[in-house]
Write a protein that holds these residues in place. Structure first.
Motif, mmCIF file in Angstrom:
data_model
loop_
_atom_site.group_PDB
_atom_site.id
_atom_site.type_symbol
_atom_site.label_atom_id
_atom_site.label_comp_id
_atom_site.label_asym_id
_atom_site.label_seq_id
_atom_site.Cartn_x
_atom_site.Cartn_y
_atom_site.Cartn_z
ATOM 1 N N THR A 25 29.199 49.016 35.397
ATOM 2 C CA THR A 25 30.393 48.169 35.330
ATOM 3 C C THR A 25 30.147 46.949 34.465
ATOM 4 O O THR A 25 30.984 46.573 33.636
ATOM 5 N N GLY A 39 31.723 46.588 30.606
ATOM 6 C CA GLY A 39 32.684 45.494 30.509
ATOM 7 C C GLY A 39 32.303 44.438 29.506
ATOM 8 O O GLY A 39 33.115 43.548 29.205
ATOM 9 N N THR A 46 31.750 43.952 40.191
ATOM 10 C CA THR A 46 31.952 43.075 39.038
ATOM 11 C C THR A 46 31.203 41.749 39.159
ATOM 12 O O THR A 46 31.362 40.873 38.317
ATOM 13 N N ARG A 76 34.421 51.687 34.356
ATOM 14 C CA ARG A 76 35.431 51.091 33.475
ATOM 15 C C ARG A 76 36.657 50.644 34.264
ATOM 16 O O ARG A 76 37.199 49.553 34.040
ATOM 17 N N HIS A 85 35.911 47.528 36.353
ATOM 18 C CA HIS A 85 35.898 46.307 35.538
ATOM 19 C C HIS A 85 37.305 45.917 35.113
ATOM 20 O O HIS A 85 37.682 44.738 35.174
#
Length: 202
Positions: A42, A46, A122, A177, A180
């Motif tokens: 992640t 990102g 995240t 993906r 994020h």
């Protein structure tokens, strides 16, 4: 093909997704590192502006999250196990007052564990475990629809993998993906800003 064209950039992003997804699958093989592996993906996927390819940045990102990631996964796994036991016991017989309370508690615990687990993906690298738990819980409570979106997408991708196991690297990369895309904006908001540690390399 023009390397700056939209199709070329899309192809490059897809290639990164698959490659990082493959690295995620390998890093998650010990099972106890599964959350850390997805969290590293992640962070890597990102950060398009960082130097180096996504694949080269994956191992440092994985190592940076390992210290908090393993105990976090153990805590979440324990919470999920308790939730399963509670729900199983409560639904094994007709509901009465006690079983209804246990069912509600188990369901809430399971949902909370899932919400904290996906929201924490995240978090910046090297976030201490207590801060990670508090930050993730706060952000999940403030953005339940975003968390639900990630959980639904993850569930759909897991179902696809059960049908076609070869899709596992793609599913791992897409999960990172989506996490994020949906949760990073929420993590940047005021609900979690006061919990964020100093900026650290992802």
């Amino acid at each position: 093909m023009d390397l700056d064209s939209r199709p070329a950039r899309a192809l490059d992003r897809f290639a990164d997704t698959v490659l990082v997804g493959l690295l995620t699958v390998v890093a998650a093989l010990p099972l106890v590192t599964a959350w850390t592996a997805v969290a590293a993906a992640t962070g890597v996927l990102g950060d398009r502006g960082r130097d180096g390819t996504a694949a080269r940045r994956y191992l440092p990102a994985f190592r940076a999250r390992l210290r908090a990631g393993v105990p976090l996964q153990l805590l979440l796994t324990a919470a999920a196990a308790v939730a399963v036991v509670d729900v199983t016991w409560a639904t094994a017989a007709p509901l009465d007052t006690v079983r209804t309370v246990v069912l509600a508690a188990g369901t809430t615990l399971g949902l909370a564990a899932g919400a904290v687990g996906v929201t924490a993906l995240t978090a910046p690298a090297r976030t201490p475990l207590p801060v990670l738990l508090l930050r993730s819980g706060t952000s999940a409570a403030a953005h339940p629809l975003r968390v639900l979106g990630v959980l639904l997408v993850t569930g759909g991708l897991a179902a696809a993998v059960l049908v076609v196991p070869l899709l596992l690297p793609v599913a791992a990369g897409l999960t990172a993906r989506v996490a994020h895309a949906l949760l990073a904006p929420a993590a940047a908001g005021p609900a979690a800003a006061f919990l964020r540690p100093d900026p650290l390399p992802r």
